[in-house]
Design a protein around this motif. Structure first.
Motif, short mmCIF file in Angstrom:
data_model
loop_
_atom_site.label_atom_id
_atom_site.label_comp_id
_atom_site.label_asym_id
_atom_site.label_seq_id
_atom_site.Cartn_x
_atom_site.Cartn_y
_atom_site.Cartn_z
N GLY A 155 0.99 -1.24 -0.06
CA GLY A 155 0.03 -0.05 -0.18
C GLY A 155 0.90 1.21 -0.01
N MET A 156 0.17 2.28 0.26
CA MET A 156 1.08 3.68 0.32
C MET A 156 0.68 4.38 1.53
SD MET A 156 1.10 5.41 -3.78
CE MET A 156 -0.51 4.94 -4.20
N GLY A 182 -0.93 -3.65 2.17
CA GLY A 182 -1.00 -4.33 0.86
C GLY A 182 -1.67 -5.83 1.18
N ARG A 183 -1.28 -6.34 2.58
CA ARG A 183 -1.89 -7.52 2.81
C ARG A 183 -3.44 -7.28 3.02
NH1 ARG A 183 2.99 -8.00 5.41
NH2 ARG A 183 2.18 -7.17 7.65
N ALA A 184 -4.05 -6.21 3.31
CA ALA A 184 -5.18 -6.05 3.66
C ALA A 184 -5.82 -5.79 2.28
CB ALA A 184 -5.54 -4.75 4.39
N LEU A 185 -5.20 -5.19 1.47
CA LEU A 185 -5.83 -5.01 -0.11
C LEU A 185 -5.77 -6.20 -0.88
CD1 LEU A 185 -4.03 -1.78 -0.98
CD2 LEU A 185 -6.48 -2.14 -0.57
N GLY A 239 1.24 -0.58 -9.17
CA GLY A 239 0.14 0.48 -9.07
C GLY A 239 -0.32 1.05 -10.32
N ARG A 240 0.97 1.54 -10.72
CA ARG A 240 0.59 2.19 -12.30
C ARG A 240 0.17 1.37 -13.31
NH1 ARG A 240 5.73 4.56 -10.83
NH2 ARG A 240 5.43 7.03 -10.33
N VAL A 276 -2.69 1.04 -4.10
CA VAL A 276 -1.35 0.33 -4.37
C VAL A 276 -0.29 1.06 -4.94
CG1 VAL A 276 -0.78 -1.83 -5.73
CG2 VAL A 276 -3.00 -1.47 -5.00
N GLU A 277 0.79 0.73 -4.48
CA GLU A 277 2.03 1.19 -4.70
C GLU A 277 2.38 1.06 -6.10
OE1 GLU A 277 6.86 1.79 -3.37
OE2 GLU A 277 5.46 0.37 -2.20
#
Length: 293
Positions: free
Chosen positions: A5-6, A154-157, A245-246, A292-293
């Motif tokens: 995540g960011m 990130g794990r939560a996403l 992410g991009r 997301v990164e």
């Protein structure tokens, strides 16, 4: 999945000799990597350490790295700021001369802001280098804590994004099943309309020719094939290493483009309904991808 995540926060504290400090690193969503550093006077060189550390760990996000430091009381030298004292005396002189104010006392002058200053500068270069190295280690620890926080996000996403991709795949399958009935619906609709307008002149051959031409224009097989391909691509990206992410953001645009075309070509309410559900799910996916990164 290895996505990050960011959003996150990290903090580390340290002390050496007469100095103590706390380093904090926090980040929020951002299209690119932006790093801001705030540190105490005399330690400007730590900004490079903060920026290098952030660039080594992150690819996207708006980061703020802060360092608050203080020297224990009595550890630093004290000096008299004569320039500031002269300013106070010059400002008050007209009031004393006119009798509007009494001459200032020494203790009153020394209590004025900026007259007495604590000299925090470290005169010994070796001591300065040791303290900066220790502070830099705390900045590194804070950045590591931030990275751990972003990994946790990130794990939560992970489950959310995986579920949304699965839903997009499921709706694509439903749309594919309904799309097979498009030609029959178009033919019946055109036949009814043409009969109303042309009466007996509406031959079966003409109806079939016109309906076939319309069915070609309303064919959604290419859109469905691309949607299935995008689903596979999304699953691959979510399982890939590094910042994706991009790429996911771009893929979301492709998802929506195909869903919009599917709805515009739909000849039945059932297919349109599935298309609208598909667009709503893609929008939910897009919102999550922004994290997301």
């Amino acid at each position: 999945m290895t996505i990050s995540g960011m959003t996150g926060f990290g903090r580390a504290e340290g002390a050496l000799g007469a100095w103590s400090w706390a380093a904090e690193a926090r980040s929020v969503n951002g299209r690119n990597l932006e790093v801001r550093f705030r540190g105490p006077p005399g330690f400007e060189g730590l900004e490079r350490a903060a920026r290098d550390g952030a660039q080594a760990r992150f690819q996207r996000g708006q980061l703020t790295v802060g360092l608050q430091a203080k020297r224990s009381e009595g550890a630093g030298a004290v000096r008299l700021n004569l320039e500031q004292l002269e300013r106070y005396l010059a400002a008050g002189a007209p009031y004393v001369a006119s009798g509007q104010a009494s001459p200032p006392s020494l203790d009153g002058l020394l209590a004025l802001r900026g007259v007495i200053e604590a000299a925090d500068a470290i005169e010994d270069p070796e001591t300065q280098a040791e303290i900066e190295a220790a502070m830099g280690a705390s900045i590194t620890a804070a950045l590591d804590g931030l990275a751990a926080g972003r990994a946790e996000e990130g794990r939560a996403l992970e489950g959310v994004l995986d579920g949304l991709v699965a839903r997009i795949g499921e709706l694509t399958g439903k749309a594919s099943a309904l799309a097979g009935g498009q030609p029959v619906i178009i033919k019946a609709r055109f036949e009814k309309r043409l009969t109303e307008l042309a009466g007996e002149a509406a031959t079966e051959e003409r109806i079939l020719q016109e309906a076939a031409a319309m069915a070609v224009k309303a064919d959604v097989q290419e859109e469905l094939d691309r949607l299935r391909g995008h689903v596979d691509a999304a699953r691959g990206l979510l399982a890939a290493e590094g910042g994706v992410g991009r790429k996911l953001d771009f893929l979301t645009q492709e998802f929506m483009r195909e869903a919009n075309t599917l709805c515009s070509k739909s000849a039945s309410g059932a297919l349109t309904s599935v298309g609208l559900d598909l667009k709503a799910t893609i929008e939910q996916f897009r919102e999550q991808v922004q994290n997301v990164e």
